[in-house]
Design an enzyme around this catalytic site. Structure first.
Site, PDB file in Angstrom:
ATOM      1  N   SER A 150      37.733  42.575  36.493  1.00 28.77           N
ATOM      2  CA  SER A 150      36.835  42.843  35.368  1.00 28.77           C
ATOM      3  C   SER A 150      36.673  44.343  35.170  1.00 28.77           C
ATOM      4  CB  SER A 150      35.471  42.222  35.651  1.00 28.77           C
ATOM      5  OG  SER A 150      34.905  42.807  36.813  1.00 28.77           O
ATOM      6  N   ASP A 318      36.895  37.578  39.208  1.00 32.08           N
ATOM      7  CA  ASP A 318      36.074  38.040  38.075  1.00 32.08           C
ATOM      8  C   ASP A 318      36.669  37.701  36.713  1.00 32.08           C
ATOM      9  OD1 ASP A 318      34.380  39.207  39.905  1.00 32.08           O
ATOM     10  OD2 ASP A 318      34.465  41.232  39.030  1.00 32.08           O
ATOM     11  N   LEU A 325      31.453  38.259  42.098  1.00 32.55           N
ATOM     12  CA  LEU A 325      31.187  38.746  43.451  1.00 32.55           C
ATOM     13  C   LEU A 325      32.470  38.729  44.262  1.00 32.55           C
ATOM     14  CD1 LEU A 325      27.852  36.838  44.171  1.00 32.55           C
ATOM     15  CD2 LEU A 325      28.119  39.283  43.696  1.00 32.55           C
ATOM     16  N   ALA A 326      32.597  39.713  45.138  1.00 29.87           N
ATOM     17  CA  ALA A 326      33.811  39.852  45.932  1.00 29.87           C
ATOM     18  C   ALA A 326      34.046  38.625  46.808  1.00 29.87           C
ATOM     19  CB  ALA A 326      33.717  41.107  46.795  1.00 29.87           C
ATOM     20  N   HIS A 450      13.113  36.423  70.062  1.00 29.86           N
ATOM     21  CA  HIS A 450      11.931  37.254  69.840  1.00 29.86           C
ATOM     22  C   HIS A 450      12.126  38.614  70.503  1.00 29.86           C
ATOM     23  CE1 HIS A 450       7.773  38.378  69.288  1.00 29.86           C
ATOM     24  NE2 HIS A 450       7.729  38.725  70.571  1.00 29.86           N
TER      25      HIS A 450
HETATM   26  P1  FAD Z   1      39.055  43.245  41.057  1.00 31.34           P
HETATM   27  O1  FAD Z   1      38.452  43.682  42.311  1.00 31.34           O
HETATM   28  O2  FAD Z   1      38.528  43.828  39.792  1.00 31.34           O
HETATM   29  O3  FAD Z   1      40.610  43.554  41.178  1.00 31.34           O
HETATM   30  C1  FAD Z   1      41.508  43.370  40.143  1.00 31.34           C
HETATM   31  C2  FAD Z   1      42.683  44.300  40.324  1.00 31.34           C
HETATM   32  O4  FAD Z   1      43.690  43.914  39.406  1.00 31.34           O
HETATM   33  C3  FAD Z   1      42.378  45.753  40.022  1.00 31.34           C
HETATM   34  O5  FAD Z   1      42.642  46.557  41.143  1.00 31.34           O
HETATM   35  C4  FAD Z   1      43.300  46.108  38.861  1.00 31.34           C
HETATM   36  O6  FAD Z   1      43.878  47.393  38.991  1.00 31.34           O
HETATM   37  C5  FAD Z   1      44.379  45.051  38.985  1.00 31.34           C
HETATM   38  N1  FAD Z   1      45.049  44.751  37.714  1.00 31.34           N
HETATM   39  C6  FAD Z   1      44.486  44.329  36.552  1.00 31.34           C
HETATM   40  N2  FAD Z   1      45.428  44.123  35.628  1.00 31.34           N
HETATM   41  C7  FAD Z   1      46.610  44.407  36.217  1.00 31.34           C
HETATM   42  C8  FAD Z   1      47.966  44.395  35.772  1.00 31.34           C
HETATM   43  N3  FAD Z   1      48.295  43.993  34.548  1.00 31.34           N
HETATM   44  N4  FAD Z   1      48.911  44.787  36.643  1.00 31.34           N
HETATM   45  C9  FAD Z   1      48.615  45.183  37.895  1.00 31.34           C
HETATM   46  N5  FAD Z   1      47.368  45.197  38.368  1.00 31.34           N
HETATM   47  C10 FAD Z   1      46.377  44.818  37.540  1.00 31.34           C
HETATM   48  N6  FAD Z   1      30.521  42.364  44.737  1.00 31.34           N
HETATM   49  C11 FAD Z   1      30.015  41.961  45.905  1.00 31.34           C
HETATM   50  O7  FAD Z   1      30.250  40.817  46.301  1.00 31.34           O
HETATM   51  N7  FAD Z   1      29.247  42.794  46.679  1.00 31.34           N
HETATM   52  C12 FAD Z   1      28.955  44.044  46.293  1.00 31.34           C
HETATM   53  O8  FAD Z   1      28.268  44.773  47.008  1.00 31.34           O
HETATM   54  C13 FAD Z   1      29.467  44.504  45.046  1.00 31.34           C
HETATM   55  N8  FAD Z   1      29.207  45.752  44.635  1.00 31.34           N
HETATM   56  C14 FAD Z   1      29.740  46.187  43.448  1.00 31.34           C
HETATM   57  C15 FAD Z   1      29.441  47.466  43.031  1.00 31.34           C
HETATM   58  C16 FAD Z   1      29.957  47.947  41.849  1.00 31.34           C
HETATM   59  C17 FAD Z   1      29.637  49.345  41.408  1.00 31.34           C
HETATM   60  C18 FAD Z   1      30.813  47.109  41.067  1.00 31.34           C
HETATM   61  C19 FAD Z   1      31.414  47.612  39.790  1.00 31.34           C
HETATM   62  C20 FAD Z   1      31.099  45.824  41.466  1.00 31.34           C
HETATM   63  C21 FAD Z   1      30.555  45.344  42.666  1.00 31.34           C
HETATM   64  N9  FAD Z   1      30.800  44.052  43.108  1.00 31.34           N
HETATM   65  C22 FAD Z   1      30.263  43.617  44.287  1.00 31.34           C
HETATM   66  C23 FAD Z   1      31.651  43.117  42.345  1.00 31.34           C
HETATM   67  C24 FAD Z   1      33.063  43.067  42.939  1.00 31.34           C
HETATM   68  O9  FAD Z   1      33.604  44.360  42.941  1.00 31.34           O
HETATM   69  C25 FAD Z   1      33.932  42.120  42.137  1.00 31.34           C
HETATM   70  O10 FAD Z   1      33.321  40.856  42.025  1.00 31.34           O
HETATM   71  C26 FAD Z   1      35.281  41.943  42.807  1.00 31.34           C
HETATM   72  O11 FAD Z   1      35.944  43.175  42.947  1.00 31.34           O
HETATM   73  C27 FAD Z   1      36.160  40.972  42.005  1.00 31.34           C
HETATM   74  O12 FAD Z   1      37.381  40.830  42.638  1.00 31.34           O
HETATM   75  P2  FAD Z   1      38.699  40.448  41.845  1.00 31.34           P
HETATM   76  O13 FAD Z   1      39.761  40.351  42.876  1.00 31.34           O
HETATM   77  O14 FAD Z   1      38.443  39.294  40.978  1.00 31.34           O
HETATM   78  O15 FAD Z   1      38.994  41.668  40.857  1.00 31.34           O
HETATM   79  P1  NAI Z   2      24.213  42.367  35.706  1.00 36.67           P
HETATM   80  O1  NAI Z   2      24.631  41.173  34.963  1.00 36.67           O
HETATM   81  O2  NAI Z   2      23.787  42.252  37.119  1.00 36.67           O
HETATM   82  O3  NAI Z   2      23.004  43.064  34.955  1.00 36.67           O
HETATM   83  C1  NAI Z   2      23.082  43.525  33.648  1.00 36.67           C
HETATM   84  C2  NAI Z   2      21.670  43.737  33.131  1.00 36.67           C
HETATM   85  O4  NAI Z   2      21.733  44.448  31.911  1.00 36.67           O
HETATM   86  C3  NAI Z   2      20.940  42.427  32.855  1.00 36.67           C
HETATM   87  O5  NAI Z   2      19.677  42.476  33.458  1.00 36.67           O
HETATM   88  C4  NAI Z   2      20.855  42.391  31.337  1.00 36.67           C
HETATM   89  O6  NAI Z   2      19.698  41.742  30.869  1.00 36.67           O
HETATM   90  C5  NAI Z   2      20.832  43.861  31.003  1.00 36.67           C
HETATM   91  N1  NAI Z   2      21.299  44.180  29.663  1.00 36.67           N
HETATM   92  C6  NAI Z   2      22.360  43.653  29.006  1.00 36.67           C
HETATM   93  N2  NAI Z   2      22.491  44.234  27.810  1.00 36.67           N
HETATM   94  C7  NAI Z   2      21.507  45.165  27.715  1.00 36.67           C
HETATM   95  C8  NAI Z   2      21.115  46.088  26.720  1.00 36.67           C
HETATM   96  N3  NAI Z   2      21.787  46.176  25.582  1.00 36.67           N
HETATM   97  N4  NAI Z   2      20.069  46.897  26.958  1.00 36.67           N
HETATM   98  C9  NAI Z   2      19.387  46.809  28.139  1.00 36.67           C
HETATM   99  N5  NAI Z   2      19.707  45.950  29.103  1.00 36.67           N
HETATM  100  C10 NAI Z   2      20.752  45.132  28.903  1.00 36.67           C
HETATM  101  O7  NAI Z   2      25.425  43.406  35.539  1.00 36.67           O
HETATM  102  P2  NAI Z   2      25.729  44.762  36.282  1.00 36.67           P
HETATM  103  O8  NAI Z   2      24.529  45.294  36.959  1.00 36.67           O
HETATM  104  O9  NAI Z   2      26.437  45.601  35.295  1.00 36.67           O
HETATM  105  O10 NAI Z   2      26.757  44.289  37.378  1.00 36.67           O
HETATM  106  C11 NAI Z   2      27.995  43.677  37.010  1.00 36.67           C
HETATM  107  C12 NAI Z   2      28.451  42.690  38.029  1.00 36.67           C
HETATM  108  O11 NAI Z   2      28.812  43.335  39.227  1.00 36.67           O
HETATM  109  C13 NAI Z   2      27.375  41.690  38.354  1.00 36.67           C
HETATM  110  O12 NAI Z   2      27.834  40.426  37.935  1.00 36.67           O
HETATM  111  C14 NAI Z   2      27.211  41.712  39.816  1.00 36.67           C
HETATM  112  O13 NAI Z   2      27.336  40.428  40.353  1.00 36.67           O
HETATM  113  C15 NAI Z   2      28.336  42.590  40.331  1.00 36.67           C
HETATM  114  N6  NAI Z   2      27.761  43.500  41.321  1.00 36.67           N
HETATM  115  C16 NAI Z   2      27.362  42.971  42.512  1.00 36.67           C
HETATM  116  C17 NAI Z   2      26.750  43.763  43.448  1.00 36.67           C
HETATM  117  C18 NAI Z   2      26.301  43.152  44.713  1.00 36.67           C
HETATM  118  O14 NAI Z   2      26.676  42.030  45.001  1.00 36.67           O
HETATM  119  N7  NAI Z   2      25.492  43.838  45.517  1.00 36.67           N
HETATM  120  C19 NAI Z   2      26.550  45.178  43.245  1.00 36.67           C
HETATM  121  C20 NAI Z   2      26.962  45.619  41.947  1.00 36.67           C
HETATM  122  C21 NAI Z   2      27.569  44.792  41.051  1.00 36.67           C
END
Ligand code: FAD
Ligand code: NAI
Length: 471
Positions: A150, A318, A325-326, A450
């Site tokens: 995503s 994603d 989520l990862a 504990h």
């Molecule tokens: P991705 O990790 O997005 O990997 C997809 C990969 O596909 C990318 O590396 C991309 O380069 C590659 N790709 C795409 N198109 C192509 C193509 N055509 N050719 C070759 N390669 C391609 N989740 C948690 O569970 N815990 C967390 O603490 C957490 N923290 C986060 C913090 C942030 C700031 C963000 C942005 C996300 C966080 N997430 C967290 C969400 C988590 O990163 C994603 O849910 C997870 O990475 C999804 O895994 P995925 O394998 O589906 O895709």
């Molecule tokens: P999110 O879906 O968690 O939150 C987005 C928030 O933005 C919502 O509360 C929504 O109501 C609000 N929003 C949407 N449009 C808006 C607008 N126009 N103005 C004001 N508020 C608005 O998405 P977020 O924080 O961007 O994270 C993306 C994804 O990454 C999530 O699905 C999350 O699961 C994943 N992620 C997971 C983490 C973890 O597991 N610790 C850490 C960071 C990201």
């Protein structure tokens, strides 16, 4: 083309979904390739998501604690300074170490890793355009797993430059602590990265258009979380819409529509973080060549076995349905490969834990109280405050609660919600309990050591069907 070869499985994307699928497939004896255009494997999570953000959260918490929370512990410190270069380097080192680790795992498991952009040419053919210095390739595949992940959802009218108007990717790499930061979106990214910069000294205002933070967490826990973060200095504007933003010199003027009945207001910021959710990423993938369906949100459409309309092309993570989520992507990676190899696989979508790594952490699994209420079934709630837990007291970290929700008739646990120190580790016990169909009494009658924070977990379980001892 440099490489032309046939694989049993070709995985597109080396994020937590893709790299885990590739390793699992190779372990099961399938000839496997994985392609990622980012270069270092690990996807969003390792490179710009979970891992770097947790480094910043951990170290900013330490800094904040040293500044504000040591005197009462009898520790007097001298001059405390932030070295932002080193702060960012520590993050980068964690990322590099882990992505190299995945590359090593690829080698050990004999996964052919291609650093380049994949384009699907036909239902069994993938072209790889190699990154600079990397070979191009044409791969034949008996099975394809799409795991392209995503990207941040853009905010209409705001141009992301990743310096002043940033997504999470820019927000984990700011070279200077902003004076004022406006965060659009009070979801998980907004609260985690808002916390990081607030702890380092920025004045952070979170603008959220719903009337609660935490994007769907249990309402009671959401309120407590917001109160806790507000005490730490974050400002919140809930039920508030961002109308637009303009750059005037060094300042970004963010126009918001104030809460019900209020008037328009302009917030000044030197950095704006757009964190309003993420959307599936399929750009350039060649979906048109195989006519794959996406839903109205751009998610690739699949069946229960992760299959698209072409049964040997599967999709995980994603880029398709479910929590972004990862660990969810990882589970799907394993299940999808098991379907390929054995014809069956399994992910329990009712038991995917969520953790928000603020301080205190917030963690939950199963249903929120609102979701349980909506089923119309009678239920019990049991709660226990960390203020009454001996370990939390000795640690001087007493904020938060454990909350259990269980079926009134059967006592089967339906949901567990924790705001508190170490909530993210503690929730694993909750996930296991729900996975095994435990009752709250099962947990309460299990001996917990504990003094540990886990005793708060046990006592909340006790409070669900009976009464806690210490509260
Ligand atoms: P991705 O990790 O997005 O990997 C997809 C990969 O596909 C990318 O590396 C991309 O380069 C590659 N790709 C795409 N198109 C192509 C193509 N055509 N050719 C070759 N390669 C391609 N989740 C948690 O569970 N815990 C967390 O603490 C957490 N923290 C986060 C913090 C942030 C700031 C963000 C942005 C996300 C966080 N997430 C967290 C969400 C988590 O990163 C994603 O849910 C997870 O990475 C999804 O895994 P995925 O394998 O589906 O895709
Ligand atoms: P999110 O879906 O968690 O939150 C987005 C928030 O933005 C919502 O509360 C929504 O109501 C609000 N929003 C949407 N449009 C808006 C607008 N126009 N103005 C004001 N508020 C608005 O998405 P977020 O924080 O961007 O994270 C993306 C994804 O990454 C999530 O699905 C999350 O699961 C994943 N992620 C997971 C983490 C973890 O597991 N610790 C850490 C960071 C990201």
């Amino acid at each position: 083309l440099a490489t032309e070869s046939e694989h049993d499985v070709v995985v597109i994307g080396a994020g937590p979904g893709g790299y885990v699928a590739a390793i699992k497939a190779a372990q099961l004896g399938l000839k496997t390739a994985c392609i990622d255009k980012r270069g270092p494997p690990g996807g969003t999570c390792l490179n710009v998501g979970c891992i770097p953000s947790k480094s910043l959260l951990n170290n900013s918490h330490l800094y904040h604690q040293i500044l504000h929370d040591t005197k009462k512990r009898g520790i007097e410190v001298g001059d405390v300074k932030l070295n932002i270069e080193q702060f960012l380097k520590a993050k980068d080192d964690a990322v590099t170490g882990l992505t190299r680790g995945v590359e090593l795992l690829f080698k050990q498991n004999k996964v052919d890793y291609f650093k380049g952009t994949a384009k699907i040419l036909g239902t069994d053919e993938i072209e790889v355009k190699g990154n600079p210095g990397e070979p191009d390739a044409l791969l034949k595949a008996k099975n394809i797993i799409i795991a392209t992940g995503s990207e941040a959802t853009p905010f209409p009218g705001l141009t992301i430059d990743e310096k002043k108007i940033v997504t999470s990717t820019g927000a984990i790499a700011l070279e200077k602590v902003p004076n004022k930061m406006v965060v659009i979106g009070g979801g998980i990214i907004g609260l985690e990265l808002g916390s990081v910069w607030s702890r380092l000294g920025a004045e952070v205002t979170v603008v959220e258009f719903q009337n609660a933070v935490g994007a769907g967490m249990d309402a009671e826990i959401s309120k407590l979380t917001q109160r806790s973060l507000a005490k730490q200095g974050l400002k919140f504007k809930l039920s508030t819409k961002v109308l637009g933003a303009e750059i005037e010199g060094e300042t970004i003027k963010v126009k918001v529509d104030a809460a019900k009945g209020g008037k328009e207001e302009t917030l000044d910021a030197d950095v704006v973080l757009v964190a309003i959710g993420r959307r599936p990423y399929t750009e350039g993938l060649g979906l048109e060549n195989i006519d794959l369906d996406v839903d109205e949100r751009g998610r690739l459409v699949i069946d229960q076995e992760y299959r698209t309309k072409h049964p040997h092309i599967r999709v995980i993570g994603d880029v398709t349905f479910g929590a972004m989520l990862a660990h969810k992507a990882e589970e799907e990676g394993i299940a999808a490969v098991e379907y390929i190899k054995h014809g069956h696989g399994h992910v329990n979508y009712g038991v995917i834990p969520s953790v928000m790594y603020t301080f205190p952490e917030v963690a939950w699994v199963g249903m929120t109280e609102e979701q349980v209420k909506a089923t119309g079934k009678p239920y019990n709630v049991g709660k226990f405050p960390f203020a009454a837990n001996s370990r939390a007291k000795t640690n001087l970290d007493t904020e938060g609660w454990v909350k259990f929700i269980a079926d009134k008739e059967t006592d089967r646990i339906l949901g567990i919600h924790i705001l508190g120190p170490n909530a993210g580790e503690m929730i694993a016990e909750g996930a296991l309990a729900i996975e095994y169909g435990a009752s709250s009494e099962d947990i309460a009658r299990t001996c917990h050591a504990h003094p540990t924070l886990s005793e708060a977990f046990k006592e909340a379980a006790m409070a669900t069907y009976s009464k806690a001892i210490h509260f």
